[in-house]
Design an enzyme around this catalytic site. Structure first.
Site, PDB file in Angstrom:
ATOM      1  N   LYS A  81       0.843  -1.204   0.000  1.00  0.00           N
ATOM      2  CA  LYS A  81       0.000   0.000   0.000  1.00  0.00           C
ATOM      3  C   LYS A  81       0.876   1.252   0.000  1.00  0.00           C
ATOM      4  O   LYS A  81       0.586   2.217  -0.719  1.00  0.00           O
ATOM      5  CB  LYS A  81      -0.897  -0.009   1.248  1.00  0.00           C
ATOM      6  CG  LYS A  81      -1.520   1.323   1.593  1.00  0.00           C
ATOM      7  CD  LYS A  81      -2.390   1.239   2.824  1.00  0.00           C
ATOM      8  CE  LYS A  81      -1.709   1.535   4.133  1.00  0.00           C
ATOM      9  NZ  LYS A  81      -1.282   2.921   4.367  1.00  0.00           N
ATOM     10  N   ASN A  82       1.945   1.221   0.816  1.00  0.00           N
ATOM     11  CA  ASN A  82       2.750   2.424   0.993  1.00  0.00           C
ATOM     12  C   ASN A  82       3.761   2.666  -0.135  1.00  0.00           C
ATOM     13  O   ASN A  82       4.522   3.618  -0.082  1.00  0.00           O
ATOM     14  CB  ASN A  82       3.434   2.402   2.365  1.00  0.00           C
ATOM     15  CG  ASN A  82       2.392   2.535   3.474  1.00  0.00           C
ATOM     16  OD1 ASN A  82       1.227   2.855   3.222  1.00  0.00           O
ATOM     17  ND2 ASN A  82       2.793   2.272   4.707  1.00  0.00           N
TER      18      ASN A  82
ATOM     19  N   ARG B  73      -3.864  10.179   3.125  1.00  0.00           N
ATOM     20  CA  ARG B  73      -2.769  11.141   3.257  1.00  0.00           C
ATOM     21  C   ARG B  73      -2.008  11.337   1.942  1.00  0.00           C
ATOM     22  O   ARG B  73      -1.129  12.186   1.847  1.00  0.00           O
ATOM     23  CB  ARG B  73      -1.780  10.670   4.338  1.00  0.00           C
ATOM     24  CG  ARG B  73      -2.388  10.649   5.711  1.00  0.00           C
ATOM     25  CD  ARG B  73      -1.375  10.381   6.775  1.00  0.00           C
ATOM     26  NE  ARG B  73      -0.320  11.374   6.814  1.00  0.00           N
ATOM     27  CZ  ARG B  73      -0.452  12.597   7.317  1.00  0.00           C
ATOM     28  NH1 ARG B  73      -1.607  12.989   7.824  1.00  0.00           N
ATOM     29  NH2 ARG B  73       0.566  13.430   7.312  1.00  0.00           N
TER      30      ARG B  73
ATOM     31  N   CYS C 203      -4.891   7.535   9.256  1.00  0.00           N
ATOM     32  CA  CYS C 203      -5.175   7.019  10.604  1.00  0.00           C
ATOM     33  C   CYS C 203      -4.839   8.047  11.681  1.00  0.00           C
ATOM     34  O   CYS C 203      -3.892   8.809  11.551  1.00  0.00           O
ATOM     35  CB  CYS C 203      -4.337   5.765  10.850  1.00  0.00           C
ATOM     36  SG  CYS C 203      -4.860   4.381   9.839  1.00  0.00           S
TER      37      CYS C 203
ATOM     38  N   ASP D  34       4.592   0.074  12.020  1.00  0.00           N
ATOM     39  CA  ASP D  34       3.368  -0.626  11.590  1.00  0.00           C
ATOM     40  C   ASP D  34       3.351  -2.095  12.017  1.00  0.00           C
ATOM     41  O   ASP D  34       2.321  -2.740  11.941  1.00  0.00           O
ATOM     42  CB  ASP D  34       3.235  -0.550  10.068  1.00  0.00           C
ATOM     43  CG  ASP D  34       3.208   0.882   9.595  1.00  0.00           C
ATOM     44  OD1 ASP D  34       2.177   1.523   9.729  1.00  0.00           O
ATOM     45  OD2 ASP D  34       4.256   1.364   9.131  1.00  0.00           O
TER      46      ASP D  34
ATOM     47  N   VAL E  56       8.165   6.448  16.523  1.00  0.00           N
ATOM     48  CA  VAL E  56       7.829   7.089  15.237  1.00  0.00           C
ATOM     49  C   VAL E  56       6.566   7.947  15.367  1.00  0.00           C
ATOM     50  O   VAL E  56       6.516   9.080  14.891  1.00  0.00           O
ATOM     51  CB  VAL E  56       7.675   6.037  14.119  1.00  0.00           C
ATOM     52  CG1 VAL E  56       7.310   6.704  12.793  1.00  0.00           C
ATOM     53  CG2 VAL E  56       8.965   5.232  13.965  1.00  0.00           C
TER      54      VAL E  56
HETATM   55  N1  EPU Z   1       6.183  14.285  10.551  1.00  0.00           N
HETATM   56  C1  EPU Z   1       6.180  15.615  10.887  1.00  0.00           C
HETATM   57  N2  EPU Z   1       5.952  16.533   9.888  1.00  0.00           N
HETATM   58  C2  EPU Z   1       5.750  16.170   8.596  1.00  0.00           C
HETATM   59  C3  EPU Z   1       5.762  14.787   8.258  1.00  0.00           C
HETATM   60  C4  EPU Z   1       5.987  13.859   9.265  1.00  0.00           C
HETATM   61  O1  EPU Z   1       6.364  15.967  12.058  1.00  0.00           O
HETATM   62  O2  EPU Z   1       5.539  17.044   7.740  1.00  0.00           O
HETATM   63  C5  EPU Z   1       6.394  13.278  11.616  1.00  0.00           C
HETATM   64  C6  EPU Z   1       5.130  12.433  11.818  1.00  0.00           C
HETATM   65  O3  EPU Z   1       4.198  13.082  12.637  1.00  0.00           O
HETATM   66  C7  EPU Z   1       5.693  11.171  12.437  1.00  0.00           C
HETATM   67  C8  EPU Z   1       7.056  11.046  11.761  1.00  0.00           C
HETATM   68  O4  EPU Z   1       7.376  12.330  11.225  1.00  0.00           O
HETATM   69  O5  EPU Z   1       5.865  11.333  13.813  1.00  0.00           O
HETATM   70  C9  EPU Z   1       7.145  10.014  10.665  1.00  0.00           C
HETATM   71  O6  EPU Z   1       6.133  10.257   9.693  1.00  0.00           O
HETATM   72  P1  EPU Z   1       6.342   9.877   8.163  1.00  0.00           P
HETATM   73  O7  EPU Z   1       6.278  11.116   7.355  1.00  0.00           O
HETATM   74  O8  EPU Z   1       7.541   9.009   8.043  1.00  0.00           O
HETATM   75  O9  EPU Z   1       5.047   8.997   7.900  1.00  0.00           O
HETATM   76  P2  EPU Z   1       4.047   9.069   6.686  1.00  0.00           P
HETATM   77  O10 EPU Z   1       4.783   9.253   5.415  1.00  0.00           O
HETATM   78  O11 EPU Z   1       2.912   9.975   7.002  1.00  0.00           O
HETATM   79  C10 EPU Z   1       4.188   6.517   6.103  1.00  0.00           C
HETATM   80  C11 EPU Z   1       3.181   5.399   6.025  1.00  0.00           C
HETATM   81  C12 EPU Z   1       2.776   4.973   7.419  1.00  0.00           C
HETATM   82  C13 EPU Z   1       4.038   4.522   8.163  1.00  0.00           C
HETATM   83  C14 EPU Z   1       5.075   5.650   8.180  1.00  0.00           C
HETATM   84  C15 EPU Z   1       6.372   5.245   8.827  1.00  0.00           C
HETATM   85  C16 EPU Z   1       2.045   5.900   3.981  1.00  0.00           C
HETATM   86  C17 EPU Z   1       0.801   6.322   3.303  1.00  0.00           C
HETATM   87  N3  EPU Z   1       2.014   5.873   5.304  1.00  0.00           N
HETATM   88  O12 EPU Z   1       3.492   7.592   6.736  1.00  0.00           O
HETATM   89  O13 EPU Z   1       1.907   3.877   7.268  1.00  0.00           O
HETATM   90  O14 EPU Z   1       3.690   4.170   9.480  1.00  0.00           O
HETATM   91  O15 EPU Z   1       5.339   6.087   6.832  1.00  0.00           O
HETATM   92  O16 EPU Z   1       6.964   4.185   8.138  1.00  0.00           O
HETATM   93  O17 EPU Z   1       3.028   5.547   3.330  1.00  0.00           O
HETATM   94  C18 EPU Z   1       0.081   2.502   7.719  1.00  0.00           C
HETATM   95  O18 EPU Z   1       0.372   1.918   6.676  1.00  0.00           O
HETATM   96  O19 EPU Z   1      -0.784   2.094   8.546  1.00  0.00           O
HETATM   97  C19 EPU Z   1       0.803   3.737   8.056  1.00  0.00           C
HETATM   98  C20 EPU Z   1       0.405   4.565   9.023  1.00  0.00           C
END
Ligand code: EPU
Length: 437
Positions: A22-23, A95, A119, A309, A331
């Site tokens: 998915k990601n 997102r 989420c 995850d 995280v």
């Molecule tokens: N963060 C910030 N500011 C930002 C972006 C992120 O403070 O502008 C913080 C977040 O709040 C968090 C940390 O950085 O504390 C990491 O967030 P990240 O940006 O890495 O996560 P994401 O890209 O929003 C993706 C996956 C998540 C997975 C994380 C970590 C997708 C759509 N989502 O999220 O997947 O947990 O990376 O590997 O790719 C899931 O699949 O259930 C899921 C939540």
């Protein structure tokens, strides 16, 4: 609202196949926007997050087909601006829209991005994304239901340093820099396997990207990209979820399509807990070999660490380990909400504000409940549960399947955001349940 009534206490045994992550898949779909010709992506699962991104791309004029075998074609040759009200109708469900910024700015010179969903596992701000886009020269205007972006002077390569190796912000840099003018240097990049697969896709399209040591990625912008043909990386989060389900229910599941390399950190922990696995050419067999499970200390982390995850489904198995397990979530600041339902089912789990791992994290001393102590083994008993989020929801289902007695689980449609053919897979594994729409 959809509901599953589960009669638990039966080991899950059989085979499930996982398709593309998915990601990764959702980002690869956005990457197709950057090409001048059509792309083909294989192993695309039928999950609702893919549907949301498909709809958003279609609103922008991308022609999409997606067959039962998971082959998706995306033709961006007639990309156009979408009407704000139509885009807005998609607000709140995913997102991924934030990653449309760079590609739309390149293709159309402007973008409107609705407020994001996803989420509720923390604040999940987008400050890194906006900062990155501004560095490339985007002008961002906040509007009532989202943000409007333009790039009056075009997008130009930049020197960017992320304060934390965010997956999404790294993808934002990649998707924007590949067609920006000049060089981009990103330090503090996330290097998850899904990001490496996205880089492979962009390279197929004609991008020039080098991944250096110490989280540095360099991109030389090019003027145009073509479509790609790619088979998506398997979903290691889904694979880990089924592995945890095998352990928690005392079962034996062959996860077709899973690979060892991308799951090393998970496999080490699985073995330490007392789970067994067998690496095969076409997947990984995960099973409970009998005997007691052992407690572990885990800290979630960015790659190559133990993924956040994976934590939630594994916690269910840890309720069956003999002794005290500790999980330090570094995280997301708020990813233990799902444990309330487990406690209601008989688990002994205490949540702490302190960093209970070896490494203090960003959430220490800041009132975030981000460490858990699980004391086991505790028999689980059936309960009425409402699915709170994707991974937490899967964990609740696993707990219900492991528990003695009947559980009623509502809001289960949330699980189909990330788990393809979830109910059919449960059925194939011999789960005893009924589903009401
Ligand atoms: N963060 C910030 N500011 C930002 C972006 C992120 O403070 O502008 C913080 C977040 O709040 C968090 C940390 O950085 O504390 C990491 O967030 P990240 O940006 O890495 O996560 P994401 O890209 O929003 C993706 C996956 C998540 C997975 C994380 C970590 C997708 C759509 N989502 O999220 O997947 O947990 O990376 O590997 O790719 C899931 O699949 O259930 C899921 C939540």
């Amino acid at each position: 609202m959809s509901q599953i009534t589960v009669k638990g206490g039966k080991p899950l045994v059989g085979r499930v196949d996982v398709r593309g992550a998915k990601n990764l898949v959702t980002k690869a779909m956005v990457a197709a926007l950057l090409g001048d010709t059509a792309s083909e992506l294989r192993q695309v699962p039928h999950i609702s997050d893919v549907e949301v991104v498909s709809s958003l791309l279609q609103l922008h004029g991308v022609k999409i087909t997606h067959d039962d075998d998971g082959v998706m074609t995306l033709d961006p040759t007639n990309v156009k601006s979408a009407r704000m009200v139509d885009i807005d109708a998609h607000a709140g469900s995913s997102r991924i829209p934030i990653l449309f910024c760079g590609p739309l700015l390149h293709q159309l010179g402007e973008a409107f991005i609705p407020d994001l969903g996803g989420c509720h596992i923390g604040d999940r701000p987008i400050d890194y994304h906006l900062e990155v886009l501004r560095k490339f020269g985007a002008v961002i205007e906040k509007q009532p239901n989202g943000i409007r972006l333009s790039a009056p002077d075009g997008l130009k390569g930049a020197k960017i340093s992320l304060p934390y190796p965010s997956v999404g912000a790294t993808e934002q840099v990649l998707l924007t820099s590949v067609r920006a003018e000049g060089l981009t240097e990103l330090t503090g990049a996330a290097v998850e396997p899904e990001i490496m697969d996205l880089i492979a896709i962009l390279q197929k399209m004609g991008a020039i990207i080098s991944v250096d040591t110490d989280r540095v990625i360099r991109i030389e912008g090019v003027k145009a990209l073509t479509g790609y043909s790619h088979s998506a990386l398997f979903d290691r989060n889904e694979a880990a979820s089924w592995a945890a389900a095998a352990l928690a229910t005392g079962g034996d599941i062959l996860v077709g399509g899973a690979r060892q390399q991308e799951m090393m950190a998970f496999l080490n922990v699985y073995r330490k807990v007392g789970g067994a696995f067998e690496i095969k050419d076409d997947g990984i067999r995960f099973y409970h070999p009998g005997g007691e499970l052992s407690p572990v200390v885990i800290e979630t982390d960015v790659h190559p660490g133990f993924m956040t995850d994976w934590q939630q489904p594994l916690v269910v198995a840890l309720t069956q380990a003999t002794g005290l397990s500790i999980v330090h979530e570094t995280v997301y600041e708020n990813r233990f909400g799902f444990t309330d339902a487990l406690v209601q089912m008989g688990a002994q789990i205490q949540i702490y504000r302190e960093c209970l791992g070896g490494n203090p994290c960003r959430f220490g001393q800041r009132n975030f409940n981000h460490s858990a102590v699980i004391s086991g083994p505790t028999p689980l008993k059936g309960a009425d549960i409402r699915v709170p989020d994707l991974r937490g929801g899967f964990s609740h289902m696993v707990a219900a399947l492991a528990a003695e007695g009947v559980s009623n689980v509502t809001n289960v449609q949330l699980i189909s955001r990330g788990y393809e053919h979830f109910l059919a897979k449960l059925e194939a594994l011999g789960a005893d349940f009924t589903y009401t729409e």
